[in-house]
Design an enzyme around this catalytic site. Structure first.
Site, mmCIF file in Angstrom:
data_model
loop_
_atom_site.group_PDB
_atom_site.id
_atom_site.type_symbol
_atom_site.label_atom_id
_atom_site.label_comp_id
_atom_site.label_asym_id
_atom_site.label_seq_id
_atom_site.Cartn_x
_atom_site.Cartn_y
_atom_site.Cartn_z
ATOM 1 N N CYS A 74 35.582 44.665 48.939
ATOM 2 C CA CYS A 74 36.945 45.176 49.141
ATOM 3 C C CYS A 74 37.959 44.071 48.873
ATOM 4 C CB CYS A 74 37.098 45.735 50.554
ATOM 5 S SG CYS A 74 38.733 46.460 50.838
ATOM 6 N N CYS A 99 41.082 44.111 51.025
ATOM 7 C CA CYS A 99 40.850 43.644 52.393
ATOM 8 C C CYS A 99 40.731 42.114 52.444
ATOM 9 C CB CYS A 99 39.552 44.218 52.954
ATOM 10 S SG CYS A 99 39.308 45.949 52.610
ATOM 11 N N ASP A 100 40.003 41.549 51.525
ATOM 12 C CA ASP A 100 39.608 40.142 51.651
ATOM 13 C C ASP A 100 40.284 39.195 50.667
ATOM 14 O OD1 ASP A 100 37.849 40.924 53.636
ATOM 15 O OD2 ASP A 100 36.222 41.302 52.231
#
Ligand code: FAD
Ligand code: NDP
Length: 318
Positions: A140, A143-144
Protein backbone atom coordinates in the site's frame (compact mmCIF):
# COMPACT_ATOMS: atom_id res chain seq x y z
CA UNK A 1 -29.00 -23.49 15.97
CA UNK A 2 -30.05 -20.28 17.71
CA UNK A 3 -33.75 -19.46 17.09
CA UNK A 4 -33.32 -15.82 18.10
CA UNK A 5 -33.61 -13.54 15.07
CA UNK A 6 -31.03 -10.76 15.33
CA UNK A 7 -31.79 -7.32 13.89
CA UNK A 8 -28.36 -7.16 12.31
CA UNK A 9 -25.33 -9.38 12.02
CA UNK A 10 -22.06 -7.75 11.00
CA UNK A 11 -19.46 -9.98 9.38
CA UNK A 12 -15.89 -8.65 9.57
CA UNK A 13 -14.05 -6.46 12.05
CA UNK A 14 -12.02 -3.83 10.23
CA UNK A 15 -12.87 -0.11 10.23
CA UNK A 16 -16.02 -0.78 8.15
CA UNK A 17 -17.37 -3.48 10.48
CA UNK A 18 -16.66 -1.53 13.68
CA UNK A 19 -18.15 1.69 12.36
CA UNK A 20 -21.28 -0.23 11.34
CA UNK A 21 -21.30 -1.76 14.84
CA UNK A 22 -21.04 1.60 16.59
CA UNK A 23 -23.88 3.10 14.56
CA UNK A 24 -26.23 0.11 14.79
CA UNK A 25 -25.54 -0.29 18.52
CA UNK A 26 -26.28 3.39 19.14
CA UNK A 27 -29.53 2.92 17.18
CA UNK A 28 -30.40 0.22 19.73
CA UNK A 29 -30.34 -2.60 17.16
CA UNK A 30 -28.15 -4.75 19.47
CA UNK A 31 -25.79 -5.84 16.68
CA UNK A 32 -23.96 -9.16 16.73
CA UNK A 33 -20.51 -9.11 15.10
CA UNK A 34 -18.46 -12.05 13.90
CA UNK A 35 -14.95 -10.65 13.97
CA UNK A 36 -13.28 -13.71 12.41
CA UNK A 37 -10.50 -15.93 13.66
CA UNK A 38 -7.59 -15.36 11.24
CA UNK A 39 -10.19 -15.16 8.45
CA UNK A 40 -8.49 -14.65 5.09
CA UNK A 41 -5.16 -14.95 6.95
CA UNK A 42 -5.76 -11.65 8.81
CA UNK A 43 -6.29 -11.24 12.56
CA UNK A 44 -9.53 -9.84 13.97
CA UNK A 45 -9.30 -6.08 13.50
CA UNK A 46 -8.41 -6.43 9.85
CA UNK A 47 -5.64 -5.17 7.62
CA UNK A 48 -4.55 -2.37 9.95
CA UNK A 49 -3.40 -4.98 12.47
CA UNK A 50 -0.64 -5.81 9.97
CA UNK A 51 0.88 -2.35 9.83
CA UNK A 52 2.84 0.04 12.02
CA UNK A 53 2.01 3.73 12.14
CA UNK A 54 -1.28 5.18 10.84
CA UNK A 55 -0.83 8.86 10.08
CA UNK A 56 -3.86 9.60 7.92
CA UNK A 57 -6.81 8.63 10.13
CA UNK A 58 -8.37 11.89 11.36
CA UNK A 59 -8.30 12.56 15.09
CA UNK A 60 -4.82 11.25 15.80
CA UNK A 61 -2.42 14.10 14.93
CA UNK A 62 0.64 12.21 16.18
CA UNK A 63 -0.37 9.00 14.41
CA UNK A 64 -0.80 5.67 16.19
CA UNK A 65 0.03 2.00 15.56
CA UNK A 66 -2.53 0.17 13.39
CA UNK A 67 -3.29 -2.51 16.04
CA UNK A 68 -3.95 0.22 18.64
CA UNK A 69 -6.39 2.02 16.33
CA UNK A 70 -8.27 -1.25 15.86
CA UNK A 71 -8.25 -2.01 19.61
CA UNK A 72 -9.79 1.40 20.17
CA UNK A 73 -12.47 0.82 17.53
CA UNK A 74 -13.29 -2.57 19.06
CA UNK A 75 -13.53 -1.06 22.55
CA UNK A 76 -15.91 1.60 21.22
CA UNK A 77 -18.10 -1.05 19.55
CA UNK A 78 -18.31 -3.00 22.81
CA UNK A 79 -18.87 0.18 24.84
CA UNK A 80 -21.87 1.01 22.62
CA UNK A 81 -23.35 -2.47 23.16
CA UNK A 82 -22.10 -4.66 20.30
CA UNK A 83 -21.77 -8.36 21.06
CA UNK A 84 -18.61 -9.72 19.44
CA UNK A 85 -17.89 -13.38 18.66
CA UNK A 86 -14.38 -14.39 17.60
CA UNK A 87 -15.68 -16.74 14.93
CA UNK A 88 -15.30 -16.90 11.18
CA UNK A 89 -18.45 -17.12 9.08
CA UNK A 90 -18.17 -20.15 6.82
CA UNK A 91 -21.42 -19.82 4.86
CA UNK A 92 -24.66 -17.87 4.62
CA UNK A 93 -28.10 -18.60 3.21
CA UNK A 94 -29.50 -15.47 1.58
CA UNK A 95 -32.42 -17.18 -0.20
CA UNK A 96 -34.98 -15.88 2.31
CA UNK A 97 -35.26 -13.66 5.38
CA UNK A 98 -34.32 -14.04 8.12
CA UNK A 99 -30.92 -14.82 6.63
CA UNK A 100 -28.96 -17.78 8.01
CA UNK A 101 -25.33 -17.31 9.07
CA UNK A 102 -23.14 -20.33 9.77
CA UNK A 103 -19.92 -20.09 11.78
CA UNK A 104 -17.49 -22.60 13.22
CA UNK A 105 -19.45 -22.19 16.47
CA UNK A 106 -23.11 -22.47 15.35
CA UNK A 107 -25.94 -21.12 13.21
CA UNK A 108 -27.60 -17.73 13.59
CA UNK A 109 -30.52 -15.82 12.05
CA UNK A 110 -30.71 -12.12 11.16
CA UNK A 111 -33.12 -9.72 9.48
CA UNK A 112 -30.25 -7.74 7.96
CA UNK A 113 -26.59 -8.44 7.26
CA UNK A 114 -23.67 -6.07 6.92
CA UNK A 115 -20.77 -7.61 5.03
CA UNK A 116 -17.44 -5.99 5.92
CA UNK A 117 -14.98 -8.81 5.30
CA UNK A 118 -12.34 -6.70 3.55
CA UNK A 119 -9.84 -7.77 0.93
CA UNK A 120 -6.41 -9.29 0.98
CA UNK A 121 -3.56 -7.76 -1.03
CA UNK A 122 -1.93 -10.33 -3.28
CA UNK A 123 1.72 -11.03 -2.60
CA UNK A 124 4.42 -12.77 -4.61
CA UNK A 125 6.02 -14.86 -1.81
CA UNK A 126 9.50 -13.95 -3.03
CA UNK A 127 12.54 -15.24 -1.19
CA UNK A 128 13.29 -12.56 1.45
CA UNK A 129 9.69 -11.25 1.46
CA UNK A 130 8.66 -12.67 4.83
CA UNK A 131 11.72 -11.21 6.58
CA UNK A 132 11.43 -7.78 4.93
CA UNK A 133 7.63 -7.35 5.00
CA UNK A 134 6.95 -3.87 6.40
CA UNK A 135 10.72 -3.32 6.48
CA UNK A 136 10.75 -1.88 3.00
CA UNK A 137 8.12 -4.14 1.42
CA UNK A 138 4.50 -3.01 1.41
CA UNK A 139 1.28 -3.54 -0.51
CA UNK A 140 0.00 0.00 0.00
CA UNK A 141 1.96 2.99 -1.30
CA UNK A 142 -0.63 5.52 -0.13
CA UNK A 143 -0.35 4.08 3.38
CA UNK A 144 3.41 3.69 3.67
CA UNK A 145 4.99 5.83 0.92
CA UNK A 146 5.60 8.88 3.08
CA UNK A 147 7.68 6.98 5.67
CA UNK A 148 11.20 8.42 6.23
CA UNK A 149 12.66 5.07 5.11
CA UNK A 150 11.69 5.86 1.50
CA UNK A 151 12.61 9.57 1.27
CA UNK A 152 14.85 10.35 -1.72
CA UNK A 153 15.61 6.63 -2.19
CA UNK A 154 15.08 4.46 -5.28
CA UNK A 155 11.79 2.54 -5.07
CA UNK A 156 10.28 -0.39 -6.98
CA UNK A 157 6.62 -0.98 -7.83
CA UNK A 158 5.40 -4.28 -9.33
CA UNK A 159 2.31 -4.39 -11.55
CA UNK A 160 0.87 -2.83 -14.67
CA UNK A 161 -2.70 -1.94 -13.70
CA UNK A 162 -4.29 1.29 -12.51
CA UNK A 163 -3.11 0.69 -8.96
CA UNK A 164 0.52 0.20 -10.01
CA UNK A 165 0.47 3.34 -12.17
CA UNK A 166 -1.27 5.39 -9.51
CA UNK A 167 1.10 4.18 -6.80
CA UNK A 168 4.22 4.69 -8.93
CA UNK A 169 3.10 8.25 -9.66
CA UNK A 170 2.34 8.88 -5.98
CA UNK A 171 5.73 7.52 -4.92
CA UNK A 172 7.61 9.95 -7.18
CA UNK A 173 6.80 12.56 -4.51
CA UNK A 174 9.03 10.73 -2.06
CA UNK A 175 11.56 8.55 -3.91
CA UNK A 176 14.52 9.62 -6.01
CA UNK A 177 13.35 7.33 -8.82
CA UNK A 178 10.55 4.75 -9.17
CA UNK A 179 11.20 1.54 -11.11
CA UNK A 180 7.97 0.00 -12.40
CA UNK A 181 8.33 -3.74 -13.11
CA UNK A 182 5.85 -4.94 -15.74
CA UNK A 183 5.78 -8.62 -16.67
CA UNK A 184 4.51 -7.99 -20.23
CA UNK A 185 5.19 -5.24 -22.77
CA UNK A 186 1.89 -3.48 -22.10
CA UNK A 187 0.23 -1.76 -19.19
CA UNK A 188 -3.25 -2.94 -18.27
CA UNK A 189 -4.07 0.49 -16.79
CA UNK A 190 -6.50 2.98 -18.35
CA UNK A 191 -5.11 5.12 -21.18
CA UNK A 192 -5.02 8.30 -19.07
CA UNK A 193 -3.13 6.54 -16.28
CA UNK A 194 -0.73 4.96 -18.78
CA UNK A 195 0.06 8.34 -20.34
CA UNK A 196 0.65 9.93 -16.96
CA UNK A 197 2.99 7.11 -15.97
CA UNK A 198 4.93 6.99 -19.22
CA UNK A 199 5.39 10.78 -19.24
CA UNK A 200 6.65 11.01 -15.67
CA UNK A 201 10.43 11.51 -15.84
CA UNK A 202 10.89 9.97 -12.38
CA UNK A 203 9.33 6.62 -13.42
CA UNK A 204 11.43 4.05 -15.27
CA UNK A 205 9.36 1.24 -16.75
CA UNK A 206 11.08 -2.15 -17.03
CA UNK A 207 9.10 -4.21 -19.57
CA UNK A 208 9.06 -8.03 -19.50
CA UNK A 209 10.53 -7.87 -16.02
CA UNK A 210 9.76 -10.11 -13.04
CA UNK A 211 11.07 -9.97 -9.48
CA UNK A 212 13.08 -12.95 -8.27
CA UNK A 213 14.18 -12.02 -4.77
CA UNK A 214 13.95 -9.26 -2.15
CA UNK A 215 17.42 -8.42 -0.89
CA UNK A 216 18.46 -6.94 2.44
CA UNK A 217 19.22 -7.84 6.00
CA UNK A 218 17.34 -5.53 8.40
CA UNK A 219 15.60 -3.46 5.69
CA UNK A 220 15.24 -3.82 1.93
CA UNK A 221 18.31 -2.80 -0.08
CA UNK A 222 17.47 -4.14 -3.53
CA UNK A 223 15.38 -6.38 -5.75
CA UNK A 224 16.82 -9.09 -7.98
CA UNK A 225 14.94 -9.14 -11.28
CA UNK A 226 14.84 -11.14 -14.49
CA UNK A 227 13.96 -10.21 -18.05
CA UNK A 228 11.54 -13.00 -18.98
CA UNK A 229 12.45 -12.73 -22.71
CA UNK A 230 16.23 -12.82 -22.49
CA UNK A 231 16.65 -14.53 -19.11
CA UNK A 232 19.11 -11.80 -18.05
CA UNK A 233 19.12 -10.98 -14.34
CA UNK A 234 20.17 -7.83 -12.51
CA UNK A 235 19.86 -6.21 -9.08
CA UNK A 236 17.92 -2.95 -8.81
CA UNK A 237 19.03 -1.00 -5.77
CA UNK A 238 15.91 0.01 -3.80
CA UNK A 239 14.77 0.96 -0.30
CA UNK A 240 11.14 0.20 -1.06
CA UNK A 241 9.23 -2.53 -2.88
CA UNK A 242 5.50 -2.01 -3.39
CA UNK A 243 3.22 -4.77 -4.64
CA UNK A 244 0.37 -3.53 -6.82
CA UNK A 245 -0.68 -6.82 -8.38
CA UNK A 246 -4.30 -6.79 -7.27
CA UNK A 247 -6.38 -7.62 -4.23
CA UNK A 248 -8.65 -10.53 -3.46
CA UNK A 249 -11.93 -9.51 -1.83
CA UNK A 250 -13.03 -11.93 0.91
CA UNK A 251 -16.28 -13.21 -0.62
CA UNK A 252 -15.81 -17.00 -0.90
CA UNK A 253 -18.20 -17.73 1.99
CA UNK A 254 -21.01 -16.09 -0.02
CA UNK A 255 -20.88 -18.90 -2.57
CA UNK A 256 -22.14 -16.82 -5.50
CA UNK A 257 -25.35 -15.62 -3.80
CA UNK A 258 -24.59 -11.93 -4.39
CA UNK A 259 -23.64 -10.09 -7.57
CA UNK A 260 -19.94 -9.42 -7.94
CA UNK A 261 -18.21 -7.19 -10.47
CA UNK A 262 -15.84 -8.60 -13.07
CA UNK A 263 -12.91 -8.45 -10.62
CA UNK A 264 -14.72 -10.23 -7.78
CA UNK A 265 -15.74 -7.22 -5.64
CA UNK A 266 -19.26 -7.08 -4.18
CA UNK A 267 -21.50 -4.91 -6.30
CA UNK A 268 -23.43 -2.17 -4.49
CA UNK A 269 -25.98 0.24 -5.92
CA UNK A 270 -23.85 3.37 -6.57
CA UNK A 271 -24.03 5.85 -3.71
CA UNK A 272 -25.53 3.25 -1.34
CA UNK A 273 -24.42 0.15 0.59
CA UNK A 274 -27.18 -2.02 -0.95
CA UNK A 275 -26.19 -5.30 -2.57
CA UNK A 276 -28.21 -7.39 -5.00
CA UNK A 277 -30.22 -8.95 -2.13
CA UNK A 278 -32.60 -6.76 -0.11
CA UNK A 279 -31.49 -6.56 3.51
CA UNK A 280 -27.83 -7.37 2.76
CA UNK A 281 -25.45 -4.41 2.82
CA UNK A 282 -21.75 -4.23 2.05
CA UNK A 283 -19.09 -1.86 3.33
CA UNK A 284 -15.34 -1.36 3.15
CA UNK A 285 -12.74 -2.96 0.92
CA UNK A 286 -14.92 -5.95 0.03
CA UNK A 287 -16.90 -3.55 -2.23
CA UNK A 288 -14.25 -0.89 -2.95
CA UNK A 289 -11.45 -1.46 -5.40
CA UNK A 290 -10.61 2.20 -5.89
CA UNK A 291 -10.02 3.97 -2.56
CA UNK A 292 -9.19 1.13 -0.11
CA UNK A 293 -8.49 3.34 2.91
CA UNK A 294 -9.46 3.00 6.57
CA UNK A 295 -11.46 6.22 6.51
CA UNK A 296 -13.42 5.31 3.36
CA UNK A 297 -14.10 1.85 4.84
CA UNK A 298 -15.36 3.51 8.04
CA UNK A 299 -17.54 5.91 6.02
CA UNK A 300 -19.16 3.12 4.08
CA UNK A 301 -19.69 1.17 7.34
CA UNK A 302 -21.71 4.15 8.57
CA UNK A 303 -23.76 4.11 5.35
CA UNK A 304 -24.49 0.39 5.69
CA UNK A 305 -25.60 0.84 9.30
CA UNK A 306 -27.92 3.74 8.50
CA UNK A 307 -29.46 1.82 5.62
CA UNK A 308 -30.02 -1.30 7.74
CA UNK A 309 -31.63 0.83 10.43
CA UNK A 310 -33.91 2.57 7.88
CA UNK A 311 -34.99 -0.71 6.31
CA UNK A 312 -35.83 -2.23 9.68
CA UNK A 313 -37.81 0.78 10.83
CA UNK A 314 -39.69 1.00 7.50
CA UNK A 315 -40.63 -2.68 7.79
CA UNK A 316 -41.72 -2.22 11.39
CA UNK A 317 -44.15 0.56 10.49
CA UNK A 318 -45.73 -1.23 7.50
P1 FAD B 1 -10.37 -5.20 6.68
O1 FAD B 1 -9.50 -4.26 7.42
O2 FAD B 1 -9.79 -5.99 5.58
O3 FAD B 1 -11.01 -6.18 7.78
C1 FAD B 1 -11.86 -7.22 7.42
C2 FAD B 1 -11.91 -8.18 8.57
O4 FAD B 1 -12.92 -9.14 8.33
C3 FAD B 1 -10.62 -8.97 8.81
O5 FAD B 1 -10.29 -8.97 10.17
C4 FAD B 1 -10.96 -10.38 8.38
O6 FAD B 1 -10.27 -11.33 9.12
C5 FAD B 1 -12.46 -10.43 8.71
N1 FAD B 1 -13.14 -11.44 7.93
C6 FAD B 1 -12.91 -11.79 6.63
N2 FAD B 1 -13.71 -12.81 6.28
C7 FAD B 1 -14.46 -13.11 7.38
C8 FAD B 1 -15.45 -14.09 7.65
N3 FAD B 1 -15.84 -14.96 6.70
N4 FAD B 1 -15.99 -14.15 8.90
C9 FAD B 1 -15.61 -13.26 9.85
N5 FAD B 1 -14.67 -12.31 9.66
C10 FAD B 1 -14.11 -12.24 8.44
N6 FAD B 1 -5.45 2.60 5.19
C11 FAD B 1 -5.34 3.86 5.68
O7 FAD B 1 -6.30 4.62 5.63
N7 FAD B 1 -4.17 4.28 6.25
C12 FAD B 1 -3.07 3.49 6.37
O8 FAD B 1 -2.03 3.92 6.85
C13 FAD B 1 -3.18 2.16 5.89
N8 FAD B 1 -2.14 1.30 5.99
C14 FAD B 1 -2.24 0.02 5.51
C15 FAD B 1 -1.16 -0.82 5.62
C16 FAD B 1 -1.24 -2.11 5.16
C17 FAD B 1 -0.05 -3.02 5.30
C18 FAD B 1 -2.45 -2.58 4.54
C19 FAD B 1 -2.55 -4.00 4.04
C20 FAD B 1 -3.53 -1.73 4.42
C21 FAD B 1 -3.44 -0.42 4.88
N9 FAD B 1 -4.50 0.47 4.77
C22 FAD B 1 -4.41 1.75 5.28
C23 FAD B 1 -5.76 0.08 4.12
C24 FAD B 1 -6.78 -0.29 5.21
O9 FAD B 1 -6.19 -1.20 6.08
C25 FAD B 1 -8.03 -0.87 4.59
O10 FAD B 1 -8.57 0.00 3.62
C26 FAD B 1 -9.09 -1.11 5.66
O11 FAD B 1 -8.57 -1.90 6.70
C27 FAD B 1 -10.30 -1.79 5.07
O12 FAD B 1 -11.20 -2.01 6.10
P2 FAD B 1 -12.36 -3.09 6.03
O13 FAD B 1 -13.15 -2.86 7.26
O14 FAD B 1 -13.03 -3.03 4.74
O15 FAD B 1 -11.68 -4.52 6.06
P1 NDP C 1 -5.39 -5.33 -11.94
O1 NDP C 1 -5.85 -6.73 -11.77
O2 NDP C 1 -6.09 -4.44 -12.89
O3 NDP C 1 -3.86 -5.33 -12.39
C1 NDP C 1 -2.94 -6.14 -11.76
C2 NDP C 1 -1.62 -5.93 -12.44
O4 NDP C 1 -0.66 -6.72 -11.75
C3 NDP C 1 -1.60 -6.38 -13.91
O5 NDP C 1 -0.79 -5.52 -14.66
C4 NDP C 1 -1.01 -7.77 -13.83
O6 NDP C 1 -0.27 -8.12 -14.97
C5 NDP C 1 -0.05 -7.60 -12.67
N1 NDP C 1 0.22 -8.86 -12.00
C6 NDP C 1 -0.69 -9.72 -11.48
N2 NDP C 1 -0.08 -10.78 -10.94
C7 NDP C 1 1.24 -10.57 -11.12
C8 NDP C 1 2.39 -11.32 -10.80
N3 NDP C 1 2.29 -12.49 -10.16
N4 NDP C 1 3.60 -10.83 -11.14
C9 NDP C 1 3.71 -9.64 -11.78
N5 NDP C 1 2.66 -8.87 -12.12
C10 NDP C 1 1.43 -9.35 -11.80
O7 NDP C 1 -5.37 -4.73 -10.44
P2 NDP C 1 -5.42 -3.22 -9.95
O8 NDP C 1 -5.33 -3.29 -8.47
O9 NDP C 1 -4.46 -2.39 -10.68
O10 NDP C 1 -6.88 -2.74 -10.35
C11 NDP C 1 -8.04 -3.48 -9.93
C12 NDP C 1 -9.28 -2.78 -10.46
O11 NDP C 1 -9.42 -1.51 -9.79
C13 NDP C 1 -9.20 -2.46 -11.95
O12 NDP C 1 -10.49 -2.58 -12.47
C14 NDP C 1 -8.76 -1.01 -11.99
O13 NDP C 1 -9.17 -0.34 -13.16
C15 NDP C 1 -9.45 -0.45 -10.75
N6 NDP C 1 -8.75 0.71 -10.19
C16 NDP C 1 -9.15 1.94 -10.57
C17 NDP C 1 -8.50 3.07 -10.11
C18 NDP C 1 -8.99 4.38 -10.54
O14 NDP C 1 -9.96 4.44 -11.28
N7 NDP C 1 -8.36 5.46 -10.11
C19 NDP C 1 -7.35 3.00 -9.19
C20 NDP C 1 -6.98 1.63 -8.86
C21 NDP C 1 -7.66 0.54 -9.36
P3 NDP C 1 -1.00 -8.55 -16.34
O15 NDP C 1 -1.54 -7.28 -16.92
O16 NDP C 1 0.13 -9.14 -17.11
O17 NDP C 1 -2.05 -9.54 -15.97
Amino acid sequence: MSTTVENVIIIGSGPAGHTAAIYTARADLKPLMFEGFMAGGVAAGGQLTTTTEIENFPGFPEGLPGPELMDRMRAQSVHCGTRIETDTVTSVDLSKRPFRVVTDGGEFLAQTLILATGATAKRLSLPGEEKLWQRGISACAVCDGALPLFRQKPLVVIGGGDTACEEATYLTKFGSVVHLLVRRDVLRASKAMQDRTKNNPKIQIHWFTEALEALGDKTLTGVKVKNNQTGATEVIEAAGLFYAIGHEPNTKFLDGQLELDETGYLKTVPGTARTSVKGVFAAGDVQDKVYRQAITAAGSGCMAALEAERLLSEEETH
